[in-house]
Scaffold this motif. Structure first.
Motif, PDB file in Angstrom:
ATOM      1  N   LEU A   1      95.669 -32.398 114.985  1.00  0.00           N
ATOM      2  CA  LEU A   1      96.310 -32.354 113.517  1.00  0.00           C
ATOM      3  C   LEU A   1      95.332 -31.554 112.377  1.00  0.00           C
ATOM      4  O   LEU A   1      96.037 -30.978 111.787  1.00  0.00           O
ATOM      5  N   ASN A   2      94.117 -31.465 112.556  1.00  0.00           N
ATOM      6  CA  ASN A   2      93.400 -30.658 111.644  1.00  0.00           C
ATOM      7  C   ASN A   2      93.429 -29.385 112.198  1.00  0.00           C
ATOM      8  O   ASN A   2      93.591 -28.258 111.166  1.00  0.00           O
ATOM      9  N   LEU A   3      93.522 -28.852 113.241  1.00  0.00           N
ATOM     10  CA  LEU A   3      93.851 -27.483 113.639  1.00  0.00           C
ATOM     11  C   LEU A   3      95.422 -27.247 113.286  1.00  0.00           C
ATOM     12  O   LEU A   3      95.302 -25.893 112.883  1.00  0.00           O
ATOM     13  N   VAL A   4      96.240 -27.767 113.603  1.00  0.00           N
ATOM     14  CA  VAL A   4      97.631 -27.379 113.102  1.00  0.00           C
ATOM     15  C   VAL A   4      97.779 -27.228 111.751  1.00  0.00           C
ATOM     16  O   VAL A   4      98.589 -26.610 111.109  1.00  0.00           O
ATOM     17  N   GLN A   5      97.239 -28.169 110.971  1.00  0.00           N
ATOM     18  CA  GLN A   5      97.180 -28.153 109.599  1.00  0.00           C
ATOM     19  C   GLN A   5      96.694 -26.702 108.810  1.00  0.00           C
ATOM     20  O   GLN A   5      96.906 -26.131 108.007  1.00  0.00           O
TER      21      GLN A   5
ATOM     22  N   ASP B   1      96.292 -23.880 110.668  1.00  0.00           N
ATOM     23  CA  ASP B   1      97.181 -22.870 111.225  1.00  0.00           C
ATOM     24  C   ASP B   1      98.192 -23.230 112.026  1.00  0.00           C
ATOM     25  O   ASP B   1      97.875 -23.279 113.237  1.00  0.00           O
ATOM     26  N   SER B   2      99.623 -23.572 111.766  1.00  0.00           N
ATOM     27  CA  SER B   2     100.526 -23.992 112.544  1.00  0.00           C
ATOM     28  C   SER B   2     101.069 -22.959 113.689  1.00  0.00           C
ATOM     29  O   SER B   2     101.816 -23.308 114.490  1.00  0.00           O
ATOM     30  N   SER B   3     100.716 -21.789 113.248  1.00  0.00           N
ATOM     31  CA  SER B   3     101.179 -20.790 114.066  1.00  0.00           C
ATOM     32  C   SER B   3     100.291 -20.541 115.324  1.00  0.00           C
ATOM     33  O   SER B   3     100.806 -19.755 116.396  1.00  0.00           O
ATOM     34  N   GLN B   4      99.166 -21.209 115.759  1.00  0.00           N
ATOM     35  CA  GLN B   4      98.493 -20.987 116.747  1.00  0.00           C
ATOM     36  C   GLN B   4      99.430 -21.742 118.042  1.00  0.00           C
ATOM     37  O   GLN B   4      99.996 -22.400 118.053  1.00  0.00           O
ATOM     38  N   THR B   5      99.254 -20.768 119.178  1.00  0.00           N
ATOM     39  CA  THR B   5      99.840 -21.085 120.621  1.00  0.00           C
ATOM     40  C   THR B   5      99.117 -22.163 121.154  1.00  0.00           C
ATOM     41  O   THR B   5      98.139 -22.706 120.724  1.00  0.00           O
TER      42      THR B   5
ATOM     43  N   GLU C   1      92.409 -24.623 124.089  1.00  0.00           N
ATOM     44  CA  GLU C   1      91.086 -24.131 124.514  1.00  0.00           C
ATOM     45  C   GLU C   1      90.086 -24.912 123.262  1.00  0.00           C
ATOM     46  O   GLU C   1      89.103 -25.142 123.473  1.00  0.00           O
ATOM     47  N   GLN C   2      90.660 -25.092 121.890  1.00  0.00           N
ATOM     48  CA  GLN C   2      89.870 -25.791 120.909  1.00  0.00           C
ATOM     49  C   GLN C   2      89.700 -27.333 121.117  1.00  0.00           C
ATOM     50  O   GLN C   2      88.882 -27.744 120.876  1.00  0.00           O
ATOM     51  N   VAL C   3      90.846 -27.770 121.823  1.00  0.00           N
ATOM     52  CA  VAL C   3      90.853 -29.370 122.006  1.00  0.00           C
ATOM     53  C   VAL C   3      90.457 -29.741 123.223  1.00  0.00           C
ATOM     54  O   VAL C   3      89.957 -31.004 123.656  1.00  0.00           O
TER      55      VAL C   3
END
Length: 163
Positions: free
Chosen positions: A14-18, A20-24, A30-32
């Motif tokens: 949730l923190n990552l897509v908030q 930048d929701s355009s991430q593949t 890779e980040q999670v």
């Protein structure tokens, strides 16, 4: 609807897509530290459960004609439910009103409004007052500059204290 139980993977996601929701899904994986398919399943579940309500793009105001921003305090005469519902529907339907909060204190609503110029803003507010006779008064603050703009909700990891 019951509140969905979120684990640390969901919270990180949730923190990552908030941000930048355009991430593949591959980049998110890779980040999670989950597989891309697990990321896809989690994102689908978060959308279906209403945790992720909508994904949107943040547009640079300078690139679209530098619209002005106005912060408006709105007061109503009567707080009868049917009159408030009518006003809420009007506010929700108006695209120039970016945010509307029902608040405590002097004002009943606080609005964030964008318009290309003050004339357009003035016309919008004239229409708001004429179409909503329960609006008794409003005050306007014109934003001179943008210090911070966004809609991110910080989602603490389970191991962190809530802010």
């Amino acid at each position: 609807m019951r509140q969905m139980k979120l684990d640390n993977f969901d919270r990180q996601l949730l923190n990552l897509v908030q941000a930048d929701s355009s991430q593949t899904t591959e980049r998110l994986a890779e980040q999670v530290a989950l597989s891309p398919s697990a990321i896809q399943r989690r994102l689908r579940r978060l959308r279906e459960q209403g945790v992720i309500v909508r994904e949107t793009a943040l547009v640079e105001p300078k690139e679209v004609g530098r619209p002005s921003f106005f912060v408006v305090s709105l007061q109503v005469e009567r707080e009868r439910p049917e009159l408030l519902m009518q006003l809420r529907k009007w506010l929700e339907a108006e695209p120039r009103i970016q945010q509307a909060f029902y608040v405590t204190g002097e004002a009943d609503f606080v609005l964030v409004v964008t318009a290309p110029d003050t004339e357009t803003y003035d016309a919008l507010m004239s229409r708001l007052v004429s179409e909503n006779p329960n609006v008794s008064r409003f005050t306007t603050n014109v934003a001179l500059g943008i210090v911070k703009r966004g809609l991110t909700i910080p989602v603490p990891l389970a191991s962190e204290n809530s802010d």
